[in-house]
Scaffold this motif. Structure first.
Motif, mmCIF file in Angstrom:
data_model
loop_
_atom_site.group_PDB
_atom_site.id
_atom_site.type_symbol
_atom_site.label_atom_id
_atom_site.label_comp_id
_atom_site.label_asym_id
_atom_site.label_seq_id
_atom_site.Cartn_x
_atom_site.Cartn_y
_atom_site.Cartn_z
ATOM 1 N N GLN A 79 2.631 64.475 88.141
ATOM 2 C CA GLN A 79 3.965 63.897 88.055
ATOM 3 C C GLN A 79 4.550 63.740 89.452
ATOM 4 O OE1 GLN A 79 7.324 66.221 86.594
ATOM 5 N NE2 GLN A 79 8.034 64.454 85.421
ATOM 6 N N CYS A 80 5.243 62.608 89.642
ATOM 7 C CA CYS A 80 5.990 62.381 90.870
ATOM 8 C C CYS A 80 7.248 63.241 90.819
ATOM 9 C CB CYS A 80 6.358 60.907 91.021
ATOM 10 S SG CYS A 80 7.425 60.582 92.441
ATOM 11 N N GLN A 81 7.461 64.032 91.845
ATOM 12 C CA GLN A 81 8.631 64.902 91.877
ATOM 13 C C GLN A 81 9.864 64.181 92.404
ATOM 14 O OE1 GLN A 81 8.412 68.242 90.485
ATOM 15 N NE2 GLN A 81 6.814 66.874 89.739
ATOM 16 N N THR A 82 9.701 62.893 92.766
ATOM 17 C CA THR A 82 10.835 62.082 93.200
ATOM 18 C C THR A 82 11.465 61.366 92.014
ATOM 19 O OG1 THR A 82 9.827 61.776 95.373
ATOM 20 C CG2 THR A 82 11.579 60.232 94.758
ATOM 21 N N CYS A 83 10.631 60.633 91.237
ATOM 22 C CA CYS A 83 11.181 59.833 90.134
ATOM 23 C C CYS A 83 10.841 60.382 88.750
ATOM 24 C CB CYS A 83 10.721 58.379 90.249
ATOM 25 S SG CYS A 83 8.979 58.104 89.852
ATOM 26 N N GLY A 84 9.902 61.301 88.667
ATOM 27 C CA GLY A 84 9.554 61.901 87.384
ATOM 28 C C GLY A 84 8.500 61.148 86.593
ATOM 29 N N ALA A 85 7.927 60.073 87.170
ATOM 30 C CA ALA A 85 6.891 59.317 86.464
ATOM 31 C C ALA A 85 5.614 60.146 86.359
ATOM 32 C CB ALA A 85 6.604 58.006 87.190
ATOM 33 N N LEU A 86 4.967 60.047 85.215
ATOM 34 C CA LEU A 86 3.679 60.703 85.031
ATOM 35 C C LEU A 86 2.577 59.759 85.487
ATOM 36 C CD1 LEU A 86 4.214 62.238 81.491
ATOM 37 C CD2 LEU A 86 4.444 63.374 83.700
ATOM 38 N N THR A 87 1.496 60.318 85.970
ATOM 39 C CA THR A 87 0.379 59.517 86.447
ATOM 40 C C THR A 87 -0.920 60.260 86.185
ATOM 41 O OG1 THR A 87 -0.469 58.238 88.321
ATOM 42 C CG2 THR A 87 0.415 60.421 88.819
ATOM 43 N N GLN A 88 -2.014 59.553 86.283
ATOM 44 C CA GLN A 88 -3.338 60.147 86.115
ATOM 45 C C GLN A 88 -3.997 60.216 87.485
ATOM 46 O OE1 GLN A 88 -4.430 61.298 83.126
ATOM 47 N NE2 GLN A 88 -6.204 62.156 84.164
ATOM 48 N N MET A 89 -4.348 61.416 87.904
ATOM 49 C CA MET A 89 -5.042 61.608 89.171
ATOM 50 C C MET A 89 -6.406 62.209 88.888
ATOM 51 S SD MET A 89 -1.900 63.134 91.473
ATOM 52 C CE MET A 89 -2.883 63.352 92.930
ATOM 53 N N GLU A 90 -7.374 61.901 89.747
ATOM 54 C CA GLU A 90 -8.697 62.491 89.610
ATOM 55 C C GLU A 90 -8.804 63.670 90.562
ATOM 56 O OE1 GLU A 90 -12.021 59.877 89.588
ATOM 57 O OE2 GLU A 90 -10.833 58.230 88.780
ATOM 58 N N PHE A 91 -9.344 64.783 90.038
ATOM 59 C CA PHE A 91 -9.494 65.990 90.821
ATOM 60 C C PHE A 91 -10.936 66.457 90.757
ATOM 61 C CE2 PHE A 91 -5.163 65.930 89.178
ATOM 62 C CZ PHE A 91 -4.430 66.094 90.353
ATOM 63 N N ASP A 92 -11.394 67.107 91.813
ATOM 64 C CA ASP A 92 -12.731 67.693 91.759
ATOM 65 C C ASP A 92 -12.640 68.997 90.971
ATOM 66 O OD1 ASP A 92 -11.920 69.801 93.395
ATOM 67 O OD2 ASP A 92 -12.767 68.946 95.205
ATOM 68 N N PRO A 93 -13.771 69.622 90.635
ATOM 69 C CA PRO A 93 -13.729 70.831 89.803
ATOM 70 C C PRO A 93 -12.880 71.962 90.392
ATOM 71 C CG PRO A 93 -15.950 69.980 89.914
ATOM 72 C CD PRO A 93 -15.124 69.169 90.881
ATOM 73 N N GLU A 94 -12.735 72.012 91.727
ATOM 74 C CA GLU A 94 -11.894 73.054 92.325
ATOM 75 C C GLU A 94 -10.413 72.720 92.238
ATOM 76 O OE1 GLU A 94 -14.690 72.249 94.840
ATOM 77 O OE2 GLU A 94 -15.762 73.541 93.451
ATOM 78 N N GLY A 95 -10.095 71.497 91.807
ATOM 79 C CA GLY A 95 -8.704 71.148 91.597
ATOM 80 C C GLY A 95 -8.078 70.311 92.687
ATOM 81 N N SER A 96 -8.801 70.033 93.772
ATOM 82 C CA SER A 96 -8.205 69.189 94.810
ATOM 83 C C SER A 96 -8.490 67.722 94.472
ATOM 84 C CB SER A 96 -8.773 69.542 96.184
ATOM 85 O OG SER A 96 -10.162 69.313 96.208
ATOM 86 N N GLU A 97 -7.723 66.831 95.083
ATOM 87 C CA GLU A 97 -7.905 65.408 94.808
ATOM 88 C C GLU A 97 -9.293 64.964 95.265
ATOM 89 O OE1 GLU A 97 -4.683 62.953 96.252
ATOM 90 O OE2 GLU A 97 -3.302 64.602 95.943
ATOM 91 N N LEU A 98 -9.932 64.081 94.488
ATOM 92 C CA LEU A 98 -11.248 63.575 94.858
ATOM 93 C C LEU A 98 -11.187 62.705 96.101
ATOM 94 C CD1 LEU A 98 -12.825 62.605 91.429
ATOM 95 C CD2 LEU A 98 -13.529 64.436 92.954
ATOM 96 N N ASP A 99 -10.148 61.915 96.213
ATOM 97 C CA ASP A 99 -10.026 60.983 97.322
ATOM 98 C C ASP A 99 -8.602 61.072 97.844
ATOM 99 O OD1 ASP A 99 -9.698 58.752 98.980
ATOM 100 O OD2 ASP A 99 -10.941 57.465 97.727
ATOM 101 N N ASP A 100 -8.452 61.324 99.123
ATOM 102 C CA ASP A 100 -7.105 61.476 99.688
ATOM 103 C C ASP A 100 -6.262 60.226 99.540
ATOM 104 O OD1 ASP A 100 -7.570 64.071 100.388
ATOM 105 O OD2 ASP A 100 -8.180 63.607 102.437
ATOM 106 N N ASP A 101 -6.892 59.068 99.328
ATOM 107 C CA ASP A 101 -6.146 57.825 99.204
ATOM 108 C C ASP A 101 -5.762 57.511 97.768
ATOM 109 O OD1 ASP A 101 -8.292 56.419 101.694
ATOM 110 O OD2 ASP A 101 -6.303 57.293 101.963
#
Length: 137
Positions: A79-101
């Protein structure tokens, strides 16, 4: 059976650990959806945008008549903490983003405060019923 908290008049978020989506973000998402509809434009309509809004109003009247859908769920894992919109992000198994972009910025407000829902703590103040966003202030 006990009435739901919503039926008793309490306003609870569908995702209590998240912030409410603000009205500007909702408007942007609705306009994005309307921009994908190929609808007829009546000669008396002032513009294509208001033709689409008129069509949306008809759709909403229809949807209000649809039977309850208790299994309705929100989509997204962040979720964006600015506007509250929900989004789908991809994470690696450790929980960090797969791609910084990918998923770094909100696609609605372009804010850079998008966080995994599982990392969010329930907000403590103000309560949803007292929030200026909810009260329209």
């Amino acid at each position: 059976s006990q009435p739901s908290s919503l039926a008793r008049g309490r306003k609870e978020l569908m995702l209590p650990q998240a912030i409410p989506t603000n009205d500007t973000a909702k408007d942007i998402m609705l306009v994005q959806t309307l921009s994908k509809w190929n609808i007829p434009i009546a000669p008396r309509d002032c513009c294509p945008f208001h033709s689409a809004v008129k069509d949306l109003q008809k759709r909403l009247v229809n949807l209000k008549e649809v039977p309850c859908f208790p299994k309705f769920q929100l989509e997204g894992n962040a979720q964006c903490q600015t506007c509250g919109a929900l989004t789908q992000m991809e994470f690696d198994p450790e929980g960090s983003e797969l791609d910084d972009d990918i998923g770094q910025y909100c696609s609605i407000c372009h804010g850079d405060h998008v966080h995994k829902l599982s990392d969010l703590e329930p907000p403590t103040e103000p309560s949803v019923s007292e929030s200026p966003l909810i009260m329209g202030l």
